[in-house]
Design a protein around this motif. Structure first.
Motif, PDB file in Angstrom:
ATOM      1  N   ALA A 213      50.009  44.575  59.925  1.00  0.00           N
ATOM      2  CA  ALA A 213      50.355  44.613  61.340  1.00  0.00           C
ATOM      3  C   ALA A 213      49.093  44.599  62.200  1.00  0.00           C
ATOM      4  CB  ALA A 213      51.199  45.851  61.650  1.00  0.00           C
ATOM      5  N   THR A 214      48.088  45.364  61.790  1.00  0.00           N
ATOM      6  CA  THR A 214      46.836  45.410  62.542  1.00  0.00           C
ATOM      7  C   THR A 214      46.138  44.054  62.536  1.00  0.00           C
ATOM      8  OG1 THR A 214      46.530  47.754  62.034  1.00  0.00           O
ATOM      9  CG2 THR A 214      44.577  46.518  62.700  1.00  0.00           C
ATOM     10  N   VAL A 215      46.090  43.420  61.365  1.00  0.00           N
ATOM     11  CA  VAL A 215      45.452  42.101  61.257  1.00  0.00           C
ATOM     12  C   VAL A 215      46.150  41.089  62.162  1.00  0.00           C
ATOM     13  CG1 VAL A 215      45.069  40.136  59.715  1.00  0.00           C
ATOM     14  CG2 VAL A 215      44.510  42.438  58.950  1.00  0.00           C
ATOM     15  N   LEU A 216      47.477  41.089  62.134  1.00  0.00           N
ATOM     16  CA  LEU A 216      48.230  40.149  62.961  1.00  0.00           C
ATOM     17  C   LEU A 216      47.976  40.391  64.443  1.00  0.00           C
ATOM     18  CD1 LEU A 216      50.329  37.959  63.485  1.00  0.00           C
ATOM     19  CD2 LEU A 216      52.118  39.690  63.196  1.00  0.00           C
ATOM     20  N   LEU A 217      48.121  41.631  64.901  1.00  0.00           N
ATOM     21  CA  LEU A 217      47.989  41.916  66.326  1.00  0.00           C
ATOM     22  C   LEU A 217      46.560  41.738  66.819  1.00  0.00           C
ATOM     23  CD1 LEU A 217      50.385  44.975  66.707  1.00  0.00           C
ATOM     24  CD2 LEU A 217      50.843  42.567  67.180  1.00  0.00           C
ATOM     25  N   ASP A 218      45.583  42.097  66.008  1.00  0.00           N
ATOM     26  CA  ASP A 218      44.188  41.883  66.403  1.00  0.00           C
ATOM     27  C   ASP A 218      43.915  40.404  66.664  1.00  0.00           C
ATOM     28  OD1 ASP A 218      43.535  44.535  66.296  1.00  0.00           O
ATOM     29  OD2 ASP A 218      42.455  44.431  64.393  1.00  0.00           O
ATOM     30  N   ASN A 219      44.527  39.549  65.870  1.00  0.00           N
ATOM     31  CA  ASN A 219      44.302  38.109  66.013  1.00  0.00           C
ATOM     32  C   ASN A 219      45.049  37.516  67.188  1.00  0.00           C
ATOM     33  OD1 ASN A 219      42.694  36.564  63.681  1.00  0.00           O
ATOM     34  ND2 ASN A 219      43.617  38.405  62.808  1.00  0.00           N
ATOM     35  N   ILE A 220      46.331  37.825  67.330  1.00  0.00           N
ATOM     36  CA  ILE A 220      47.110  37.155  68.375  1.00  0.00           C
ATOM     37  C   ILE A 220      46.844  37.728  69.755  1.00  0.00           C
ATOM     38  CG2 ILE A 220      48.922  36.487  66.762  1.00  0.00           C
ATOM     39  CD1 ILE A 220      50.690  38.659  68.033  1.00  0.00           C
ATOM     40  N   LEU A 221      46.347  38.972  69.824  1.00  0.00           N
ATOM     41  CA  LEU A 221      46.082  39.593  71.125  1.00  0.00           C
ATOM     42  C   LEU A 221      44.608  39.564  71.498  1.00  0.00           C
ATOM     43  CD1 LEU A 221      48.462  42.687  70.861  1.00  0.00           C
ATOM     44  CD2 LEU A 221      48.930  40.431  71.849  1.00  0.00           C
ATOM     45  N   SER A 222      43.828  38.829  70.734  1.00  0.00           N
ATOM     46  CA  SER A 222      42.403  38.733  71.025  1.00  0.00           C
ATOM     47  C   SER A 222      42.172  38.140  72.416  1.00  0.00           C
ATOM     48  CB  SER A 222      41.720  37.846  69.978  1.00  0.00           C
ATOM     49  OG  SER A 222      40.387  37.560  70.346  1.00  0.00           O
ATOM     50  N   LYS A 223      41.173  38.660  73.107  1.00  0.00           N
ATOM     51  CA  LYS A 223      40.826  38.136  74.424  1.00  0.00           C
ATOM     52  C   LYS A 223      39.846  36.971  74.332  1.00  0.00           C
ATOM     53  CE  LYS A 223      41.602  42.481  76.896  1.00  0.00           C
ATOM     54  NZ  LYS A 223      42.777  41.981  77.634  1.00  0.00           N
ATOM     55  N   ALA A 224      39.476  36.598  73.118  1.00  0.00           N
ATOM     56  CA  ALA A 224      38.555  35.477  72.931  1.00  0.00           C
ATOM     57  C   ALA A 224      39.195  34.182  73.427  1.00  0.00           C
ATOM     58  CB  ALA A 224      38.187  35.334  71.461  1.00  0.00           C
ATOM     59  N   ASN A 225      38.368  33.240  73.834  1.00  0.00           N
ATOM     60  CA  ASN A 225      38.843  31.965  74.360  1.00  0.00           C
ATOM     61  C   ASN A 225      39.203  31.031  73.208  1.00  0.00           C
ATOM     62  OD1 ASN A 225      39.485  29.927  76.161  1.00  0.00           O
ATOM     63  ND2 ASN A 225      37.370  29.159  76.235  1.00  0.00           N
ATOM     64  N   LEU A 226      40.289  31.372  72.521  1.00  0.00           N
ATOM     65  CA  LEU A 226      40.739  30.589  71.377  1.00  0.00           C
ATOM     66  C   LEU A 226      42.213  30.882  71.141  1.00  0.00           C
ATOM     67  CD1 LEU A 226      40.995  32.920  68.984  1.00  0.00           C
ATOM     68  CD2 LEU A 226      38.527  32.610  68.893  1.00  0.00           C
ATOM     69  N   THR A 227      42.823  30.059  70.310  1.00  0.00           N
ATOM     70  CA  THR A 227      44.222  30.247  69.959  1.00  0.00           C
ATOM     71  C   THR A 227      44.367  30.294  68.444  1.00  0.00           C
ATOM     72  OG1 THR A 227      45.010  29.083  71.921  1.00  0.00           O
ATOM     73  CG2 THR A 227      46.556  29.280  70.088  1.00  0.00           C
ATOM     74  N   VAL A 228      44.982  31.347  67.940  1.00  0.00           N
ATOM     75  CA  VAL A 228      45.295  31.430  66.523  1.00  0.00           C
ATOM     76  C   VAL A 228      46.636  30.730  66.305  1.00  0.00           C
ATOM     77  CG1 VAL A 228      45.823  32.971  64.603  1.00  0.00           C
ATOM     78  CG2 VAL A 228      44.048  33.594  66.240  1.00  0.00           C
ATOM     79  N   ALA A 229      46.623  29.682  65.488  1.00  0.00           N
ATOM     80  CA  ALA A 229      47.844  28.908  65.272  1.00  0.00           C
ATOM     81  C   ALA A 229      48.545  29.304  63.980  1.00  0.00           C
ATOM     82  CB  ALA A 229      47.510  27.404  65.235  1.00  0.00           C
ATOM     83  N   ASP A 230      47.765  29.599  62.951  1.00  0.00           N
ATOM     84  CA  ASP A 230      48.318  30.006  61.662  1.00  0.00           C
ATOM     85  C   ASP A 230      47.481  31.135  61.101  1.00  0.00           C
ATOM     86  OD1 ASP A 230      50.551  28.183  61.075  1.00  0.00           O
ATOM     87  OD2 ASP A 230      49.023  26.629  61.102  1.00  0.00           O
ATOM     88  N   LEU A 231      48.143  32.054  60.435  1.00  0.00           N
ATOM     89  CA  LEU A 231      47.448  33.171  59.810  1.00  0.00           C
ATOM     90  C   LEU A 231      48.056  33.374  58.416  1.00  0.00           C
ATOM     91  CD1 LEU A 231      45.209  35.176  60.602  1.00  0.00           C
ATOM     92  CD2 LEU A 231      47.003  36.731  61.370  1.00  0.00           C
ATOM     93  N   VAL A 232      47.261  33.093  57.391  1.00  0.00           N
ATOM     94  CA  VAL A 232      47.678  33.268  56.006  1.00  0.00           C
ATOM     95  C   VAL A 232      46.916  34.458  55.435  1.00  0.00           C
ATOM     96  CG1 VAL A 232      47.854  32.230  53.716  1.00  0.00           C
ATOM     97  CG2 VAL A 232      48.084  30.797  55.771  1.00  0.00           C
ATOM     98  N   VAL A 233      47.633  35.466  54.946  1.00  0.00           N
ATOM     99  CA  VAL A 233      46.995  36.665  54.436  1.00  0.00           C
ATOM    100  C   VAL A 233      47.514  36.964  53.036  1.00  0.00           C
ATOM    101  CG1 VAL A 233      46.464  39.099  54.850  1.00  0.00           C
ATOM    102  CG2 VAL A 233      46.921  37.570  56.793  1.00  0.00           C
ATOM    103  N   GLU A 234      46.618  37.027  52.071  1.00  0.00           N
ATOM    104  CA  GLU A 234      46.967  37.344  50.698  1.00  0.00           C
ATOM    105  C   GLU A 234      46.241  38.615  50.272  1.00  0.00           C
ATOM    106  OE1 GLU A 234      49.178  35.886  48.986  1.00  0.00           O
ATOM    107  OE2 GLU A 234      49.246  33.726  49.373  1.00  0.00           O
ATOM    108  N   ARG A 235      46.812  39.333  49.331  1.00  0.00           N
ATOM    109  CA  ARG A 235      46.165  40.546  48.837  1.00  0.00           C
ATOM    110  C   ARG A 235      44.976  40.186  47.946  1.00  0.00           C
ATOM    111  NH1 ARG A 235      50.635  39.788  45.623  1.00  0.00           N
ATOM    112  NH2 ARG A 235      50.415  40.099  43.368  1.00  0.00           N
ATOM    113  N   ASN A 236      44.025  41.107  47.890  1.00  0.00           N
ATOM    114  CA  ASN A 236      42.908  40.931  46.972  1.00  0.00           C
ATOM    115  C   ASN A 236      43.413  41.068  45.537  1.00  0.00           C
ATOM    116  OD1 ASN A 236      41.013  40.660  49.040  1.00  0.00           O
ATOM    117  ND2 ASN A 236      40.708  42.881  49.173  1.00  0.00           N
ATOM    118  N   SER A 237      42.954  40.205  44.659  1.00  0.00           N
ATOM    119  CA  SER A 237      43.432  40.259  43.261  1.00  0.00           C
ATOM    120  C   SER A 237      42.747  41.388  42.510  1.00  0.00           C
ATOM    121  CB  SER A 237      43.139  38.931  42.579  1.00  0.00           C
ATOM    122  OG  SER A 237      41.778  38.618  42.645  1.00  0.00           O
TER     123      SER A 237
END
Length: 237
Positions: A213-237
């Motif tokens: 949840a933190t990773v998702l919200l940090d990315n989509i609510l960033s104030k940086a001048n960019l747009t996150v279009a896709d976010l793929v997150v996998e666990r560390n093996s």
């Protein structure tokens, strides 16, 4: 994205797991949160634990995300809470079986998320006049590959991915921002009815819902001048 005063975030499937973590963290970040879920018992408990302690900030709506009438009534009420700026389509139901074991009931179960995604996205786009809104479609790594015991589940998730990609094309260059979120396995009760496929030990090796949840919200609510279009997150093996 500005999130002050009367800005509203909608989370579907927010009674447990990743959805509930998103509800908590969005409230901490200053949003008014509308939580949509069919689990009446869990939602009633949240009305006490979150609603009564955060009057005006937390609002629960109990119903089937794929029900257009329920969505329309709920959105009428949600629109009165403030400006809708974020929709997170998180609701979904799993079914993990060998290909020959799937039934029509399993198919309907797996399609719940896709139908709800379309119903709520359409409703929010209408309510916001197709302006200034982030729409996040939470899918799964199952939308990116095929899995032997997830054929129908993967089919539904690939459908969600196709819908998401089509939305991106339709709203390219506009103030409507579409994000596809593709997490791998999450340590939640999502697998309770599939212990022959994912036992508790394996489940607990999956990613933690609060971290995702933190990773998702940090990315989509960033104030940086960019747009996150896709976010793929996998666990560390």
């Amino acid at each position: 994205m500005e999130h002050h005063g009367r800005t509203v975030a909608i989370v579907t499937g927010g009674a447990a797991g990743l959805g509930l973590e998103l509800v908590h963290q969005l409230m901490e970040r200053g949003f008014i949160v509308a939580n949509i879920d069919i689990d009446a018992q869990a939602m009633s408990q949240l009305d006490v634990s979150l609603g009564s302690r955060n009057p005006g900030t937390y609002h629960g709506f109990i119903g089937d995300v794929a029900d257009e009438d329920f969505a329309r009534r709920s959105l009428d009420a949600i629109s009165n809470l403030g400006t809708i700026s974020l929709l997170i389509n998180n609701a979904g139901r799993p079914s993990f079986k060998a290909p020959i074991d799937y039934t029509s009931t399993d198919i309907e179960l797996c399609l719940t998320g896709l139908r709800g995604m379309i119903v709520w996205t359409t409703g929010v786009l209408r309510a916001t006049a197709e302006r200034d809104v982030h729409i996040v479609n939470v899918m799964s790594s199952a939308a990116l590959r095929g899995n032997a015991h997830e054929s129908v589940y993967c089919a539904a998730k690939w459908g969600e991915r196709g819908y998401t990609e089509s939305l991106k094309t339709a709203y390219k260059g506009s103030s409507v921002k579409i994000v596809g979120f593709y997490p791998g396995g999450i340590d939640t009760n999502f697998y309770t009815d599939s212990r022959d496929y994912v036992d508790e030990q394996k489940q607990h090796s999956f990613m933690k819902a609060n971290e995702l949840a933190t990773v998702l919200l940090d990315n989509i609510l960033s104030k940086a001048n960019l747009t996150v279009a896709d976010l793929v997150v996998e666990r560390n093996s």
